[in-house]
Design an enzyme around this catalytic site. Structure first.
Site: not given
Ligand code: GLN
Length: 487
Positions: A78, A153, A177
């Site tokens: 990532k 994400s 994410s």
């Molecule tokens: N969707 C969640 C957020 O926008 C989690 C993001 C993540 O785990 N990096 O904060």
């Protein structure tokens, strides 16, 4: 689309001299080249560097040198995890072209184990989002339906594995994410216990919640990746000391006698009927195989999303203060003075979602509101953790859906931040409590989109979690389906 071998098959084939690292890497690179025009999982891929690394591994094998457990296995990383090869953009204009001078600890460990870093994958800017739509790069498409999001994400990592571009990838999970995109893309994603894996070299979003973890097509591969990345690192004071078990050897633990906790809080309003049905069918399978389903109560779970969207932005607002146009990345052209340099660089370099988080976080930390919001959220966080502590006295794992729906259409939630935040309703609590959780495929909806089952385990309970997930996969074939060949 044809299948790509699994991590354990590729590692075995390299070890047995049936395949060269170069041959495996070329196969992956060809797959990436074929899939990328329509999937957009990668933000960068250095063909020459990957092939050079592969031929070094082949030469080492010829010389009879010791071969690492992941030797010859290509993995994607990532793009918020620092690598010295290729830029680390975090999906943001702020870090466009940013070149890290060191590898994240997990990348060093993967390379020491013989894995080949093949490229960097797309994400929401600074990992803030649930769809990769906040990325500065083109939105990643779901390989099962390219009009749908891959989730976020870590959408790039999940889509790359689902499209069989790579056998495995790393993601990061602050509020879901890894698990949510794994669920949307029909692959396996593990958020390890907080402290299980070093965060050194992970660009910080919310430091008390962030954790790096593996994504692959099956639980055994996830265990193999975790074996390599888990363990203490002196550069991350929050990484836990103590022996790391062999996560592969625990997979055969039988289901008989396992106690799975089920809470109504995870089957609430907004849960789509098809997701509900698939998760309940998975639970019936567990029950038929000798596990006990135990009703449990997690009374504070209803506050998890609200709590997360105070704690995470608060930490983000402080972590992202470093992007000032001086130290890192993007700098506005022709600033009038130093204040203008800071504000224009931040104003232009951050996307609206990142700015929204910084403003939210700054607000809840500001004097007068700190007690009302941040302090209260921290108290709620403790109550959520205590709910889990109480539950894990009675059960070994807790089962739930990963997300209330399957993958949504690109653009569908982009103008409605609250709707986007609610996709995290079942995942954020594991981060707030610091426990481990995994997403595994458990079926498909009527449009052929994958559905994920979430299993949560106590802190440092990955062995039992992985065993429970692996035993499910031994009895089902959802994870073997390929995009374009769904139920
Ligand atoms: N969707 C969640 C957020 O926008 C989690 C993001 C993540 O785990 N990096 O904060």
């Amino acid at each position: 689309m044809t299948g790509l071998s699994t991590i354990y098959e590729l590692a075995a084939a390299f070890r047995a001299k049936q395949r060269s690292a170069e041959d495996i890497t070329r196969d992956c690179l060809d797959r990436i080249e074929a899939a990328e025009p329509s999937v957009h999982a990668f933000v960068s891929c250095d063909r020459a560097a990957a092939l050079a690394h592969a031929s070094q591994l082949d030469a080492a094998r010829r010389r009879g040198e010791k071969i690492g457990p992941l030797a010859g296995v290509p993995v994607a990383i990532k793009d918020n995890i620092c690598t010295t090869v290729g830029a680390t953009t975090c999906g943001s204009q702020m870090l466009e072209g940013y070149q890290s001078v060191y590898n994240a600890h997990v990348v060093d460990r993967l390379e020491a184990a013989g894995a080949i870093v093949i490229g960097k994958t797309n994400l929401d800017a600074f990992a803030m989002g649930s769809s990769t739509e906040t990325s500065h790069h083109p939105t990643t498409r779901n390989p099962w339906d390219k009009t749908c999001v891959a989730g976020g994400s870590s959408g790039g990592s999940a889509a790359a594995v689902a499209a069989r571009e790579v056998p495995g990838a790393l993601g990061s999970d602050t509020g879901g994410s890894i698990r949510q995109p794994a669920s949307y893309c029909g692959v396996v994603g593990l958020k390890p216990t907080y402290g299980r894996v070093s965060r050194f070299g992970l660009v910080a979003f919310a430091s008390s919640l962030d954790q790096i973890g593996p994504i692959a097509t099956n639980v055994r591969d996830v265990a193999l990746l975790l074996n390599v990345i888990a363990g203490q690192d002196k550069c991350d004071s929050t990484s836990a000391d103590g022996a790391v078990p062999d996560f592969e050897s625990c997979l055969e633990r039988p289901l008989q006698g396992l106690r799975i906790g089920i809470s109504d809080e995870y089957f609430c309003e907004g849960l789509h009927a098809e997701v509900d049905r698939a998760v309940r069918a998975a639970l019936e399978l567990y029950q038929a195989e000798g596990t006990e389903l135990v009703p449990i109560e997690l009374p504070h779970m209803k506050y998890a999303v609200a709590c997360y969207y105070i704690v995470a932005p608060a930490e983000a607002s402080s972590n992202l203060a470093r992007y000032d146009g001086v130290h890192y990345g993007y700098r506005a052209a022709k600033p009038e003075d130093i204040v203008d340099l800071y504000s224009s660089s931040r104003g232009e370099g951050f996307c609206p979602e990142v700015k929204r988080r910084i403003m939210l976080g700054t607000y809840v930390l500001s004097s007068g509101y700190y007690e009302q919001y941040y302090l209260k959220a921290m108290k709620v966080r403790t109550l959520i953790k205590e709910d889990f502590d109480n539950a894990f006295r009675r059960v070994d794992v807790i089962a739930s859906p990963v997300a209330p729906t399957t993958a949504f259409r690109i653009g569908e939630k982009l103008d409605d931040p609250l709707a986007m935040y609610l996709t995290d309703v079942y995942t954020v609590s594991a981060n707030l409590a610091g426990i481990c959780a995994i997403s595994i495929p458990c079926g498909f909806d009527k449009c052929g989109l994958p559905i994920g089952l979430q299993l949560m385990g106590p802190a440092f309970g990955e062995e039992i979690l992985l065993a429970a997930a692996h035993q499910y996969q031994l009895r089902t074939d959802h994870h073997t389906k390929l995009p374009g060949c769904g139920d």
